[in-house]
Scaffold this motif. Structure first.
Motif, PDB file in Angstrom:
ATOM      1  N   LYS A   2       5.491  10.388  -9.703  1.00 57.40           N
ATOM      2  CA  LYS A   2       6.692   9.668  -9.961  1.00 57.40           C
ATOM      3  C   LYS A   2       6.901   8.473  -8.747  1.00 57.40           C
ATOM      4  O   LYS A   2       7.293   7.582  -9.067  1.00 57.40           O
ATOM      5  CB  LYS A   2       7.772  10.802  -9.633  1.00 57.40           C
ATOM      6  CG  LYS A   2       8.267  11.314 -11.124  1.00 57.40           C
ATOM      7  CD  LYS A   2       9.505  11.993 -10.982  1.00 57.40           C
ATOM      8  CE  LYS A   2       9.839  12.735 -12.205  1.00 57.40           C
ATOM      9  NZ  LYS A   2      10.930  13.735 -12.362  1.00 57.40           N
ATOM     10  N   ASN A   3       6.503   8.956  -7.475  1.00 56.07           N
ATOM     11  CA  ASN A   3       6.388   7.872  -6.480  1.00 56.07           C
ATOM     12  C   ASN A   3       5.664   6.743  -6.698  1.00 56.07           C
ATOM     13  O   ASN A   3       5.827   5.743  -6.532  1.00 56.07           O
ATOM     14  CB  ASN A   3       6.294   8.659  -5.236  1.00 56.07           C
ATOM     15  CG  ASN A   3       7.371   9.550  -4.745  1.00 56.07           C
ATOM     16  OD1 ASN A   3       7.593  10.614  -5.428  1.00 56.07           O
ATOM     17  ND2 ASN A   3       7.767   9.136  -3.622  1.00 56.07           N
ATOM     18  N   VAL A   4       4.286   7.311  -7.356  1.00 55.56           N
ATOM     19  CA  VAL A   4       3.400   6.350  -7.591  1.00 55.56           C
ATOM     20  C   VAL A   4       3.801   5.433  -8.615  1.00 55.56           C
ATOM     21  O   VAL A   4       3.620   3.877  -8.440  1.00 55.56           O
ATOM     22  CB  VAL A   4       1.977   6.848  -8.011  1.00 55.56           C
ATOM     23  CG1 VAL A   4       0.978   5.755  -8.516  1.00 55.56           C
ATOM     24  CG2 VAL A   4       1.219   7.764  -6.911  1.00 55.56           C
TER      25      VAL A   4
ATOM     26  N   ILE B 210       0.828  -1.236   0.106  1.00 53.74           N
ATOM     27  CA  ILE B 210      -0.123   0.043   0.164  1.00 53.74           C
ATOM     28  C   ILE B 210       0.929   1.287   0.133  1.00 53.74           C
ATOM     29  O   ILE B 210       1.833   1.344   0.652  1.00 53.74           O
ATOM     30  CB  ILE B 210      -1.015   0.020   1.168  1.00 53.74           C
ATOM     31  CG1 ILE B 210      -1.861  -1.197   1.127  1.00 53.74           C
ATOM     32  CG2 ILE B 210      -1.864   1.436   1.318  1.00 53.74           C
ATOM     33  CD1 ILE B 210      -3.110  -1.182   2.202  1.00 53.74           C
ATOM     34  N   PHE B 211       0.630   1.907  -0.829  1.00 53.45           N
ATOM     35  CA  PHE B 211       1.155   3.355  -1.084  1.00 53.45           C
ATOM     36  C   PHE B 211       0.224   4.427  -0.613  1.00 53.45           C
ATOM     37  O   PHE B 211      -1.051   4.790  -1.304  1.00 53.45           O
ATOM     38  CB  PHE B 211       1.863   3.779  -2.248  1.00 53.45           C
ATOM     39  CG  PHE B 211       2.478   5.220  -2.585  1.00 53.45           C
ATOM     40  CD1 PHE B 211       3.680   5.534  -2.175  1.00 53.45           C
ATOM     41  CD2 PHE B 211       1.698   6.129  -2.750  1.00 53.45           C
ATOM     42  CE1 PHE B 211       4.263   6.697  -2.394  1.00 53.45           C
ATOM     43  CE2 PHE B 211       2.048   7.628  -2.909  1.00 53.45           C
ATOM     44  CZ  PHE B 211       3.452   7.896  -2.889  1.00 53.45           C
ATOM     45  N   MET B 212       0.400   5.443   0.318  1.00 57.77           N
ATOM     46  CA  MET B 212      -0.659   6.128   0.533  1.00 57.77           C
ATOM     47  C   MET B 212       0.044   7.736   0.645  1.00 57.77           C
ATOM     48  O   MET B 212       1.227   7.916   1.102  1.00 57.77           O
ATOM     49  CB  MET B 212      -0.973   6.326   2.331  1.00 57.77           C
ATOM     50  CG  MET B 212      -2.094   5.498   2.600  1.00 57.77           C
ATOM     51  SD  MET B 212      -2.718   5.640   4.459  1.00 57.77           S
ATOM     52  CE  MET B 212      -2.986   4.038   4.723  1.00 57.77           C
TER      53      MET B 212
ATOM     54  N   LEU C 198       4.288  -0.768   3.084  1.00 54.88           N
ATOM     55  CA  LEU C 198       3.341   0.380   3.313  1.00 54.88           C
ATOM     56  C   LEU C 198       4.471   1.475   3.437  1.00 54.88           C
ATOM     57  O   LEU C 198       5.588   1.583   3.786  1.00 54.88           O
ATOM     58  CB  LEU C 198       2.930   0.149   4.954  1.00 54.88           C
ATOM     59  CG  LEU C 198       2.068   1.512   5.263  1.00 54.88           C
ATOM     60  CD1 LEU C 198       0.833   1.550   4.491  1.00 54.88           C
ATOM     61  CD2 LEU C 198       1.695   1.302   6.891  1.00 54.88           C
ATOM     62  N   SER C 199       4.180   2.523   2.352  1.00 54.65           N
ATOM     63  CA  SER C 199       4.653   3.508   2.136  1.00 54.65           C
ATOM     64  C   SER C 199       3.798   4.807   2.332  1.00 54.65           C
ATOM     65  O   SER C 199       2.772   4.777   1.770  1.00 54.65           O
ATOM     66  CB  SER C 199       5.136   3.369   0.747  1.00 54.65           C
ATOM     67  OG  SER C 199       6.033   4.341   0.398  1.00 54.65           O
ATOM     68  N   VAL C 200       4.334   5.525   3.165  1.00 57.62           N
ATOM     69  CA  VAL C 200       3.516   6.884   3.442  1.00 57.62           C
ATOM     70  C   VAL C 200       4.126   8.065   3.260  1.00 57.62           C
ATOM     71  O   VAL C 200       5.252   8.314   3.508  1.00 57.62           O
ATOM     72  CB  VAL C 200       2.975   6.754   4.799  1.00 57.62           C
ATOM     73  CG1 VAL C 200       1.840   8.056   5.104  1.00 57.62           C
ATOM     74  CG2 VAL C 200       2.094   5.686   5.327  1.00 57.62           C
ATOM     75  N   GLN C 201       3.445   9.083   2.205  1.00 60.40           N
ATOM     76  CA  GLN C 201       4.042  10.070   1.843  1.00 60.40           C
ATOM     77  C   GLN C 201       3.267  11.251   2.352  1.00 60.40           C
ATOM     78  O   GLN C 201       1.717  11.087   2.300  1.00 60.40           O
ATOM     79  CB  GLN C 201       4.129  10.343   0.412  1.00 60.40           C
ATOM     80  CG  GLN C 201       4.776  11.325  -0.376  1.00 60.40           C
ATOM     81  CD  GLN C 201       4.366  11.772  -1.744  1.00 60.40           C
ATOM     82  OE1 GLN C 201       3.517  11.267  -2.404  1.00 60.40           O
ATOM     83  NE2 GLN C 201       5.418  12.103  -2.357  1.00 60.40           N
ATOM     84  N   PHE C 202       3.667  12.456   2.750  1.00 55.48           N
ATOM     85  CA  PHE C 202       3.073  13.505   3.332  1.00 55.48           C
ATOM     86  C   PHE C 202       3.491  14.798   2.638  1.00 55.48           C
ATOM     87  O   PHE C 202       4.802  14.975   2.512  1.00 55.48           O
ATOM     88  CB  PHE C 202       3.327  13.671   4.801  1.00 55.48           C
ATOM     89  CG  PHE C 202       2.908  14.912   5.367  1.00 55.48           C
ATOM     90  CD1 PHE C 202       1.227  15.137   5.539  1.00 55.48           C
ATOM     91  CD2 PHE C 202       3.489  15.862   5.904  1.00 55.48           C
ATOM     92  CE1 PHE C 202       0.923  16.289   5.929  1.00 55.48           C
ATOM     93  CE2 PHE C 202       2.998  17.288   6.339  1.00 55.48           C
ATOM     94  CZ  PHE C 202       1.728  17.415   6.567  1.00 55.48           C
TER      95      PHE C 202
END
Ligand code: NAG
Ligand code: NAG
Ligand code: NAG
Length: 404
Positions: A394-396, A337-339, A369-373
């Protein structure tokens, strides 16, 4: 409150509605300004091949789905492309993904990166208003909330793409498209069909929303619910809803005319022409019940099925007096999951996202699990900020290419 702050609430539940009340130019252009079908209006004009599909859900709704099988750079040889489903949020449709140039919009970036892209348009939106038995002008057509999206709509899209591609599927959702994804995974839906999940502006809990206008609007929605209850289609461009929004503007002392002008002019990352285009194609109808259901989450701080607010009706639908709860802790820990969530997002409030992460993702596999803010990002920025390609897509893309 900053205007950016206002913009946050602008692009989801309610401000979208407010903006629409003032988007009369859009109507002047005529409903077919963007042509017939999403392929023709938003995709082939940029040189991408696009196919239109109709997919029927178990409850009879006929969804319009577009497939971009190929980017502008042809890939030669025997390559199996990985499918990605894109699911938009409430009160908009798939056209929202395409407001920016091909270099700046997510579906085309994914197609150019070798993915097989599928864009879903939810029931009730412009291209998905057909049903096997019901007419969209009837009340019965609109008797659903996001429970039915979880139970019937998303499974239909996953089954269809699975059947067409024979592969596991990546999922990218925005806003309510993240809520329905989280609830689906909690319910064990499409667990065996999904490869990874991207959640942009994740929505689950909603009680910590701080924006004045969001708070007023959801509470008004609740209190004035009975007035609206007779109207099953929540059409942001229709008279009952625009009257309702005017009421909120008066009640809250906000001058919505000024608000609109200011929003159009000022925000960090939205291109003016993309925003104008947004106003031409959006917002779209949803069911009044969906809006009620969202306001029930705001009020109860819990994720349950739709509460019919009547023991008799709850009994009839669920065989119990209270609606059953969703349990997000049941989301499998091994799903990648990428958030990404924004600090200026009034709808997907930081505190609500933190609750989601703290309550349900503590045990998630750390490497999955990767979380970006993003500090200055608001709700709509995830769909059409001019720098979303640099900051988010790009991250996605690299997340989707990662071999887990
Ligand atoms: C493409 O590759 C797959 C597996 O690598 C193989 O099964 C298939 O026969 C190939 N198709 C063609 C047309 O070469
Ligand atoms: C939710 O699911 C988790 C994991 O299966 C379980 O431990 C927990 O007891 C459940 N909570 C409720 C309220 O049922
Ligand atoms: C996003 O990409 C940037 C630049 O490549 C990187 O530094 C950052 O760690 C990435 N963030 C996430 C959450 O993947």
């Amino acid at each position: 409150m900053t205007f950016l702050g206002l913009m946050n609430s602008a692009v989801l539940i309610l401000c979208v509605i407010i903006l629409t009340a003032y988007s009369h130019q859009a109507q002047a252009l005529g409903p077919d300004f963007f042509g017939e079908g999403l392929c023709a209006s938003s995709i082939t004009i940029h040189g991408y091949k696009c196919q239109e599909f109709e997919v029927t859900t178990k409850d009879g709704y006929i969804l319009s789905i577009q497939r971009i099988l190929e980017g502008r750079v042809k890939v030669f040889g025997n390559v199996t492309k990985e499918p990605v489903i894109l699911q938009h949020g409430v009160l908009v449709d798939g056209a929202t993904w395409f407001l920016n140039s091909p270099e700046q919009n997510l579906p085309m970036i994914l197609a150019d990166n070798g993915f097989d892209v599928w864009v879903v348009n939810s029931r009730g939106t412009k291209y998905s208003r057909k049903h096997t038995k019901l007419d969209a002008s009837s009340q019965e057509y609109w008797y659903w909330s996001f429970d039915e999206l979880v139970a019937y709509e998303m499974p239909a899209a996953f089954d269809f793409v699975s059947k067409e591609t024979g592969q596991k599927i990546h999922f990218v959702g925005h806003s309510m498209g993240t809520l329905t994804a989280l609830l689906s995974l909690a319910e064990g839906k499409w667990e065996n069909q999904v490869k990874s999940v991207v959640l942009l502006s994740p929505i689950a809990y909603l009680s910590r929303m701080t924006t004045l206008i969001g708070a007023i609007a959801t509470r008004s929605l609740l209190s004035e619910g009975f007035t609206l209850l007779g109207i099953a289609e929540f059409d942001p461009k229709g008279v009952p809803v625009t009257d309702f929004v005017q009421g909120i503007c008066v009640q809250s002392g906000l001058n919505c005319n000024d608000l609109f002008t200011l929003i159009r002019g000022e925000n960090c990352c939205l291109d003016k022409s993309a925003f104008d285009d947004f106003m031409k194609v959006e917002p779209q109808s949803s069911s009044t019940r969906t809006l009620f259901h969202l306001s029930q989450i705001v009020r109860t701080d819990a994720l349950s099925k739709f509460d019919f607010q009547s023991p008799r009706l709850n009994m009839l639908h669920y065989g119990r007096l209270r609606p059953p709860a969703y349990n997000l802790s049941k989301i499998p820990n091994n799903i990648p999951i990428f958030m990404s969530y924004g600090g200026a997002d009034a709808l997907s409030d930081i505190a609500d996202v933190k609750k989601l992460l703290n309550d349900h993702f503590q045990d998630h596999d750390k490497d999955k699990l990767s979380v970006q803010f993003i500090e200055n990002y608001a709700h709509g920025d995830y769909m059409f900020a001019t720098n979303a390609n640099e900051l988010v897509y790009k991250n996605v893309t690299s997340f989707l290419k990662h071999k887990f």
